[in-house]
Write an enzyme that holds these catalytic residues in place. Structure first.
Site, PDB file in Angstrom:
ATOM      1  N   ASP A 106      -1.116 -81.962  67.366  1.00  7.03           N
ATOM      2  CA  ASP A 106      -1.634 -80.652  67.759  1.00  7.03           C
ATOM      3  C   ASP A 106      -1.350 -79.696  66.609  1.00  7.03           C
ATOM      4  O   ASP A 106      -0.214 -79.259  66.414  1.00  7.03           O
ATOM      5  CB  ASP A 106      -0.953 -80.175  69.040  1.00  7.03           C
ATOM      6  N   ASN A 133     -10.092 -77.450  59.503  1.00  3.38           N
ATOM      7  CA  ASN A 133     -11.341 -77.461  60.248  1.00  3.38           C
ATOM      8  C   ASN A 133     -11.155 -77.315  61.755  1.00  3.38           C
ATOM      9  O   ASN A 133     -12.096 -76.964  62.459  1.00  3.38           O
ATOM     10  CB  ASN A 133     -12.085 -78.774  59.951  1.00  3.38           C
ATOM     11  N   GLY A 135     -10.779 -76.231  65.468  1.00  3.35           N
ATOM     12  CA  GLY A 135     -11.189 -74.969  66.078  1.00  3.35           C
ATOM     13  C   GLY A 135     -11.562 -75.130  67.539  1.00  3.35           C
ATOM     14  O   GLY A 135     -11.833 -76.236  68.019  1.00  3.35           O
ATOM     15  N   TYR A 198     -13.385 -65.360  69.904  1.00  6.81           N
ATOM     16  CA  TYR A 198     -13.812 -66.318  68.882  1.00  6.81           C
ATOM     17  C   TYR A 198     -14.128 -65.592  67.575  1.00  6.81           C
ATOM     18  O   TYR A 198     -13.666 -65.979  66.501  1.00  6.81           O
ATOM     19  CB  TYR A 198     -15.032 -67.094  69.369  1.00  6.81           C
ATOM     20  N   ASN A 199     -14.907 -64.520  67.677  1.00 10.39           N
ATOM     21  CA  ASN A 199     -15.255 -63.733  66.488  1.00 10.39           C
ATOM     22  C   ASN A 199     -14.003 -63.204  65.793  1.00 10.39           C
ATOM     23  O   ASN A 199     -13.872 -63.257  64.567  1.00 10.39           O
ATOM     24  CB  ASN A 199     -16.152 -62.552  66.871  1.00 10.39           C
TER      25      ASN A 199
END
Length: 320
Positions: A106, A133, A135, A198-199
């Site tokens: 993790d 990477n 996400g 998220y943004n």
């Protein structure tokens, strides 16, 4: 003090305007020259190199692993799903990777991040590229969230999941004059409605690595990927929902699916690795998204208005 601030405001605006008028033509000519005459010969040979990839069990991370494998790099693959990682590892070997290390972990856990970096270096003796990477996605109205604290994991995975392995990999990357490739999103540049957390997490990642670039200078190359809509588990509707649970919501996916084609991750992987080998600082892909950065800089009110219109459309669709 008020007059002094006014004076600085006038001087700053004029000075930057004069600088840009002088700088931009020279910069554009130099970039054109570099693109035509230098770029074709500026490419790193990945044979014998070692690449650690987080979020490698599926989607973009998986395809990036195969692209590195085709170029002869050895791989350390990191994700929570060990079974899926082993499948990717087998495929990577068939694509040409001489050695592949599977490291279930993790990456949002700082000790797990330290462990995977240490095991990679212990196994291979070096580290040349780190691909951050991993996400997680969310798509829900801020007002409709029912478990707000559950969204801490958005920053844990998207932000800290990139920062932690970078911290432990940094000394090894400095020793190899290596490269960090970090996968962000166009959402980190634009206020895309219904994706507040998220943004924000992706914007934080972009700014962190831009700042880190200013600290490490030429010791480490940092390539920031800014993709648009790419086929992955995200485009299948998997994400953090308003109740704080991660699951697939096909209705949300269909409502938010853009009226533009979803790009293939293989093409992004090819562009990402090729750009990293050239030392490019940013990769916006597909490339037609590029002008949107200019739009956001010069006409943010237009972007905000269009995002609000899209949000009202989404609300209407979800009530239907």
């Amino acid at each position: 003090m008020a007059f002094f601030n006014f004076f600085l405001s006038v001087v700053t605006h004029v000075a930057i305007a004069v600088f840009l008028v002088a700088y931009l033509p020279v910069s554009l000519l130099f970039r054109l020259f570099a693109w035509v005459f230098l770029r074709p010969f500026k490419k790193e040979d990945l044979r014998g190199k070692v690449v650690l990839i987080t979020g490698a069990s599926s989607g973009i991370g998986e395809k990036i692993a195969y692209e590195y494998a085709r170029r002869g790099a050895s791989l350390a693959l990191v994700a929570r799903r060990e079974k899926a990682l082993k499948v990717v590892a087998g495929n990577a070997r068939s694509h040409g990777a001489p050695d592949v290390l599977v490291l279930p972990a993790d990456i949002a856990d700082i000790e797990e991040s330290r462990r995977v970096v240490d095991k990679t270096v212990a196994h291979f003796g070096q580290l040349n590229h780190l691909v951050a990477n991993a996400g997680i996605w969310s798509c829900c109205s801020f007002e409709k969230i029912t478990n707000l604290t559950a969204f801490n994991q958005m920053m844990d995975v998207n932000f800290w999941g990139a920062v932690y392995p970078t911290y432990y990999a940094l000394p090894h990357l400095k020793a190899s004059r290596g490269n960090i490739i970090v996968n962000t999103s166009l959402a980190g540049r634009f206020p895309t409605a219904n994706m507040t957390f998220y943004n924000a997490s992706k914007a934080a990642v972009i700014r962190f690595f831009e700042t880190l670039r200013s600290e490490v200078g030429s010791e480490i190359k940092i390539t920031i990927l800014i993709p648009g809509y790419i086929e992955s588990e995200i485009t299948k509707g998997k994400g953090l929902q308003n109740d704080g649970n991660v699951r697939i919501d096909k209705k949300a996916r269909d409502v938010h699916a853009p009226a533009i084609p979803v790009a293939r991750p293989e093409k992004l992987a090819e562009a990402a690795v090729e750009s990293a080998c050239r030392g490019d600082v940013y990769v916006t892909w597909p490339s037609w998204y590029g002008p949107l950065h200019i739009l956001m800089s010069l006409a943010p009110e237009v972007v905000n208005y269009l995002s609000h219109l899209r949000y009202k459309k989404i609300l209407k669709a979800t009530k239907a």
